[in-house]
Design a protein around this motif. Structure first.
Motif, short mmCIF file in Angstrom:
data_model
loop_
_atom_site.label_atom_id
_atom_site.label_comp_id
_atom_site.label_asym_id
_atom_site.label_seq_id
_atom_site.Cartn_x
_atom_site.Cartn_y
_atom_site.Cartn_z
N LEU A 226 4.75 -6.55 9.10
CA LEU A 226 3.96 -7.16 8.04
C LEU A 226 4.54 -8.53 7.69
O LEU A 226 5.70 -8.80 7.97
CB LEU A 226 3.93 -6.27 6.79
CG LEU A 226 3.45 -4.83 6.98
CD1 LEU A 226 3.44 -4.10 5.64
CD2 LEU A 226 2.08 -4.78 7.63
N THR B 22 4.24 -11.95 4.59
CA THR B 22 3.70 -12.38 3.31
C THR B 22 2.40 -13.14 3.52
O THR B 22 2.23 -13.86 4.51
CB THR B 22 4.70 -13.29 2.57
OG1 THR B 22 5.04 -14.40 3.42
CG2 THR B 22 5.96 -12.55 2.19
N LEU C 98 -2.18 -10.29 0.83
CA LEU C 98 -1.35 -9.10 0.74
C LEU C 98 -0.73 -9.08 -0.66
O LEU C 98 0.43 -9.40 -0.87
CB LEU C 98 -0.27 -9.08 1.82
CG LEU C 98 0.56 -7.78 1.89
CD1 LEU C 98 -0.32 -6.56 2.15
CD2 LEU C 98 1.65 -7.89 2.95
N ARG D 70 -1.85 -4.26 -2.98
CA ARG D 70 -2.12 -3.84 -1.60
C ARG D 70 -0.84 -3.43 -0.88
O ARG D 70 -0.82 -2.45 -0.13
CB ARG D 70 -2.84 -4.96 -0.84
CG ARG D 70 -4.30 -5.12 -1.25
CD ARG D 70 -4.98 -6.24 -0.52
NE ARG D 70 -6.39 -6.33 -0.90
CZ ARG D 70 -7.06 -7.47 -1.07
NH1 ARG D 70 -6.45 -8.62 -0.87
NH2 ARG D 70 -8.33 -7.44 -1.43
N LEU D 71 0.24 -4.18 -1.10
CA LEU D 71 1.50 -3.83 -0.46
C LEU D 71 2.01 -2.49 -0.97
O LEU D 71 2.52 -1.67 -0.19
CB LEU D 71 2.55 -4.92 -0.72
CG LEU D 71 3.93 -4.68 -0.11
CD1 LEU D 71 3.85 -4.45 1.40
CD2 LEU D 71 4.87 -5.84 -0.43
N THR E 121 2.70 0.73 1.36
CA THR E 121 4.02 1.37 1.36
C THR E 121 3.90 2.86 1.08
O THR E 121 4.51 3.70 1.76
CB THR E 121 4.94 0.69 0.34
OG1 THR E 121 5.05 -0.71 0.63
CG2 THR E 121 6.33 1.31 0.36
N ILE F 59 9.54 -8.08 2.66
CA ILE F 59 8.63 -6.95 2.75
C ILE F 59 9.29 -5.80 3.51
O ILE F 59 9.20 -4.64 3.11
CB ILE F 59 7.31 -7.37 3.42
CG1 ILE F 59 6.52 -8.29 2.50
CG2 ILE F 59 6.47 -6.15 3.81
CD1 ILE F 59 5.25 -8.84 3.09
#
Length: 350
Positions: free
Chosen positions: A184, A186, A190, A194-195, A199, A226
């Motif tokens: 993934l 940045t 995102l 959404r992150l 996760t 991330i």
């Protein structure tokens, strides 16, 4: 055959695994009578990694000297002529191409993905520079369609990284199997929400599959935070794997069952290795790849908000998804080698 010197220009020496893979592919496919000189953001590292001459891409004096000493100038793959990342990109790359043309060098736009070009000025500059090139090759149908509208001859072939030769990754097989790769980056789309959903979905996915998760930051400056955030949620069943050698980066995917990725070249490398893939598209170039080789996935703005739904869809792909057939992979690799023929033809001494 008479020896030639070529200046290679791209987003090199900036720690981006995809662009380094393009450079490695170009060096692999460059005719043997051509000596490369690479414009790099880190010339010492580029010299060490590839054993080639390199100079500072931002040093006007060094670049001018390189051009004066050379016979050819090559845009070495990727989305160089685009103004989505920065409005200055087309002026830097386009300016160097025009300068090389003014010096009378053979000029090759190689393995290009053109656009997005939102501004009339950058569209005009792109058309002018491509139209004066000795040869042009592009990696996707949208770029080909644009050049067709501009009446500029071109060769269309898959991204050159399809043809990159992978190398084994020391210690890869010591990680527990099965393994899943996650790459993934940045991006404004995102969002933290959404992150967080991705996760949570990845934690559920790992619990269900008992897979070991390899978190692969293709550009650590952008991707590492991330990867660290996800690793903190999977501390005993994941590993952040940072590789600067693009051929080893490609080799990672020979040892995983599935890849979940935003990065274009992570998806290309995984698909070339016969992995199941799931794409998260942040850019038209990723969406085009999804369409061309029928990769499952979402654009980030269409991604489900429910982490359980995301996880279930990943589990379905993991259990029942189809990787590319060997015949498809061989076809893509063979067609990617058309970029080699472009180089061979354009760089034949007169």
């Amino acid at each position: 055959m008479k020896q030639m010197r070529a200046v290679l220009c791209g987003y090199y020496g900036k720690g981006n695994g995809g662009d380094e893979a393009l450079l490695a592919s170009l060096l692999q496919l460059l005719p043997s009578h051509v000596t490369p000189l690479v414009l790099s953001g880190n010339p010492a590292q580029t010299k060490q990694d590839y054993g080639v001459e390199a100079c500072d891409r931002m040093s006007i004096g060094a670049v001018l000297q390189a051009l004066r000493r050379s016979d050819a100038f090559i845009w070495g793959g990727g989305s160089l002529m685009q103004d989505a990342t920065s409005a200055l990109n087309p002026f830097y790359y386009g300016g160097l191409m025009k300068l090389a043309q003014w010096f009378g060098l053979k000029t090759i736009a190689w393995g290009q993905g053109i656009g997005p070009l939102h501004r009339p000025t950058t569209r005009w500059l792109a058309r002018q520079t491509f139209s004066k090139c000795t040869a042009v090759s592009v990696r996707d149908r949208a770029s080909a369609a644009l050049l067709s509208r501009w009446n500029i001859p071109f060769t269309l072939a898959p991204d050159p990284v399809w043809a990159l030769q992978p190398e084994p990754v020391p210690g890869l097989w010591n990680f527990p199997a099965p393994r899943v790769a996650v790459s993934l980056r940045t991006h404004p789309q995102l969002t933290p929400t959404r992150l967080e959903a991705l996760t949570r979905a990845l934690v559920s996915f790992q619990t269900a599959t008992q897979a070991f998760v390899l978190l692969i930051p293709f550009q650590p400056a952008q991707d590492m935070a991330i990867a660290q955030q996800i690793h903190a949620q999977l501390p005993n069943v994941s590993k952040i794997l940072t590789l600067s050698n693009p051929q080893q980066l490609m080799g990672v995917f020979n040892g995983v069952e599935m890849a979940i990725a935003m990065r274009l070249h992570a998806l290309i490398m995984a698909a070339a290795a016969g992995c199941r893939c799931f794409a998260l598209s942040y850019d038209p170039k990723v969406t085009q790849l999804m369409e061309e080789i029928q990769l499952p996935g979402w654009t980030l703005d269409q991604m489900p908000t429910d982490s359980t739904q995301i996880s279930q869809i990943w589990l379905e792909q993991y259990a029942n998804g189809d990787p590319l057939l060997n015949e498809q992979i061989h076809s893509l690799v063979d067609r990617a080698l058309m970029h080699q023929q472009v180089l061979a033809t354009a760089l034949t001494p007169r």
